[in-house]
Design an enzyme around this catalytic site. Sequence first.
Site, PDB file in Angstrom:
ATOM      1  N   CYS A 292      12.030  16.136 -12.385  1.00 23.00           N
ATOM      2  CA  CYS A 292      11.673  16.777 -13.664  1.00 23.00           C
ATOM      3  C   CYS A 292      11.423  18.277 -13.533  1.00 23.00           C
ATOM      4  CB  CYS A 292      10.456  16.098 -14.297  1.00 23.00           C
ATOM      5  SG  CYS A 292       8.891  16.440 -13.463  1.00 23.00           S
TER       6      CYS A 292
ATOM      7  N   SER B 287      -7.656  -6.529   9.680  1.00 30.36           N
ATOM      8  CA  SER B 287      -9.090  -6.776   9.852  1.00 30.36           C
ATOM      9  C   SER B 287      -9.677  -7.628   8.736  1.00 30.36           C
ATOM     10  CB  SER B 287      -9.833  -5.440   9.917  1.00 30.36           C
ATOM     11  OG  SER B 287      -9.565  -4.689   8.745  1.00 30.36           O
TER      12      SER B 287
ATOM     13  N   HIS C 161       0.814  -1.225   0.000  1.00 26.31           N
ATOM     14  CA  HIS C 161       0.000   0.000   0.000  1.00 26.31           C
ATOM     15  C   HIS C 161       0.846   1.273   0.000  1.00 26.31           C
ATOM     16  CE1 HIS C 161      -3.814  -2.210   1.669  1.00 26.31           C
ATOM     17  NE2 HIS C 161      -3.585  -2.445   0.393  1.00 26.31           N
TER      18      HIS C 161
HETATM   19  P1  OAD Z   1      -7.544  -2.155  10.400  1.00 25.41           P
HETATM   20  O1  OAD Z   1      -7.472  -0.932  11.235  1.00 25.41           O
HETATM   21  O2  OAD Z   1      -8.727  -2.372   9.547  1.00 25.41           O
HETATM   22  O3  OAD Z   1      -7.443  -3.446  11.340  1.00 25.41           O
HETATM   23  C1  OAD Z   1      -6.474  -3.561  12.331  1.00 25.41           C
HETATM   24  C2  OAD Z   1      -6.551  -4.976  12.895  1.00 25.41           C
HETATM   25  O4  OAD Z   1      -5.516  -5.127  13.846  1.00 25.41           O
HETATM   26  C3  OAD Z   1      -7.858  -5.298  13.603  1.00 25.41           C
HETATM   27  O5  OAD Z   1      -8.330  -6.557  13.139  1.00 25.41           O
HETATM   28  C4  OAD Z   1      -7.475  -5.362  15.083  1.00 25.41           C
HETATM   29  O6  OAD Z   1      -8.245  -6.311  15.799  1.00 25.41           O
HETATM   30  C5  OAD Z   1      -6.035  -5.794  14.981  1.00 25.41           C
HETATM   31  N1  OAD Z   1      -5.193  -5.363  16.103  1.00 25.41           N
HETATM   32  C6  OAD Z   1      -5.184  -4.152  16.732  1.00 25.41           C
HETATM   33  N2  OAD Z   1      -4.216  -4.102  17.670  1.00 25.41           N
HETATM   34  C7  OAD Z   1      -3.582  -5.312  17.634  1.00 25.41           C
HETATM   35  C8  OAD Z   1      -2.488  -5.880  18.347  1.00 25.41           C
HETATM   36  N3  OAD Z   1      -1.831  -5.200  19.287  1.00 25.41           N
HETATM   37  N4  OAD Z   1      -2.111  -7.145  18.057  1.00 25.41           N
HETATM   38  C9  OAD Z   1      -2.779  -7.865  17.110  1.00 25.41           C
HETATM   39  N5  OAD Z   1      -3.806  -7.380  16.383  1.00 25.41           N
HETATM   40  C10 OAD Z   1      -4.213  -6.124  16.636  1.00 25.41           C
HETATM   41  O7  OAD Z   1      -6.181  -2.193   9.571  1.00 25.41           O
HETATM   42  P2  OAD Z   1      -5.791  -3.043   8.285  1.00 25.41           P
HETATM   43  O8  OAD Z   1      -6.419  -4.388   8.308  1.00 25.41           O
HETATM   44  O9  OAD Z   1      -4.319  -2.971   8.167  1.00 25.41           O
HETATM   45  O10 OAD Z   1      -5.270   0.762   3.243  1.00 25.41           O
HETATM   46  O11 OAD Z   1      -6.417  -2.184   7.135  1.00 25.41           O
HETATM   47  C11 OAD Z   1      -6.201  -2.570   5.809  1.00 25.41           C
HETATM   48  C12 OAD Z   1      -6.091  -1.345   4.933  1.00 25.41           C
HETATM   49  O12 OAD Z   1      -7.238  -0.516   5.117  1.00 25.41           O
HETATM   50  C13 OAD Z   1      -4.950  -0.422   5.258  1.00 25.41           C
HETATM   51  O13 OAD Z   1      -3.712  -0.819   4.715  1.00 25.41           O
HETATM   52  C14 OAD Z   1      -5.381   0.859   4.666  1.00 25.41           C
HETATM   53  C15 OAD Z   1      -6.822   0.867   5.102  1.00 25.41           C
HETATM   54  O14 OAD Z   1      -7.662   1.542   4.315  1.00 25.41           O
HETATM   55  C16 OAD Z   1      -4.862   1.824   2.533  1.00 25.41           C
HETATM   56  O15 OAD Z   1      -4.542   2.882   3.045  1.00 25.41           O
HETATM   57  C17 OAD Z   1      -4.843   1.556   1.072  1.00 25.41           C
END
Ligand code: OAD
Length: 234
Positions: free
Chosen positions: A139, A178, A109
Amino acid sequence: MNSTQNIVVLTGAGMSAESGVPTFRGVDGLWEGHHIEEVASPEGFARNPALVHRFYNLRRAALKCVEPNAGHRALAMLESEWTGGFLLVTQNVDDLHERAGSRKLLHMHGELRKVRCEACYAVAVWENDLDAGTVCPACGETGAMRPHIVWFGEIPFEMETIAAALKSADLFLCIGTSGLVYPAAGFAQRVSNECRLIELNIESTEISRHFHEHIVGAVSAELPKLVESILRAR
Ligand code: OAD
């Protein structure tokens, strides 16, 4: 786990949460006070470039105040001690994996510490602020620089390399995501039938059903133990 050769790891925002980097989906549905599409879409950027620049400038500056946690360090150790194939794919735009020592790493990302020019497509490492008047160092165009971040509606980076690694993976670890954002959310379904799938998260997710094993807990406590058990089972 003697037959394990190739490991692929996917990390999400939960990986860096204990380092102090906020996750995306807060209880109020806002991301640091903004609707996600306001600050993470080409349309949002076209509508209000100053707001989007300010948002990423703050996040880039905030990187200087955070440090890798024990989970980042455990993955770097896994990479350095594992003699088979290894690829770490992160959805995170922070630089905590590389600061912990990870090298076989893809930022699907994008990266907060990089910017690119929409006129010449040059990518540059960028530590400071960016604004609509920034001149491209490659550029000389003014006003064409943007964060090197994949926004909604854009295609993630390195998808071919990731697809090949998933196909030959014997072990897939999915850490702190998530499972709501594709294509990363679909990776667990792109591995072979022989691949062992482990999810680590503080709670169950949309994609938990695709995994053979679930470790429920925080990365800083659980990931070092998981890495140790993988290395011990070699
Ligand atoms: P999310 O914020 O959707 O999810 C974070 C996940 O981490 C959740 O499932 C939490 O339960 C888990 N979590 C939080 N703290 C934790 C810990 N200490 N140990 C283990 N798990 C923990 O973030 P992402 O899944 O990364 O995209 O989101 C995916 C994408 O959505 C991101 O990369 C971003 C966003 O839009 C872009 O910016 C393109």
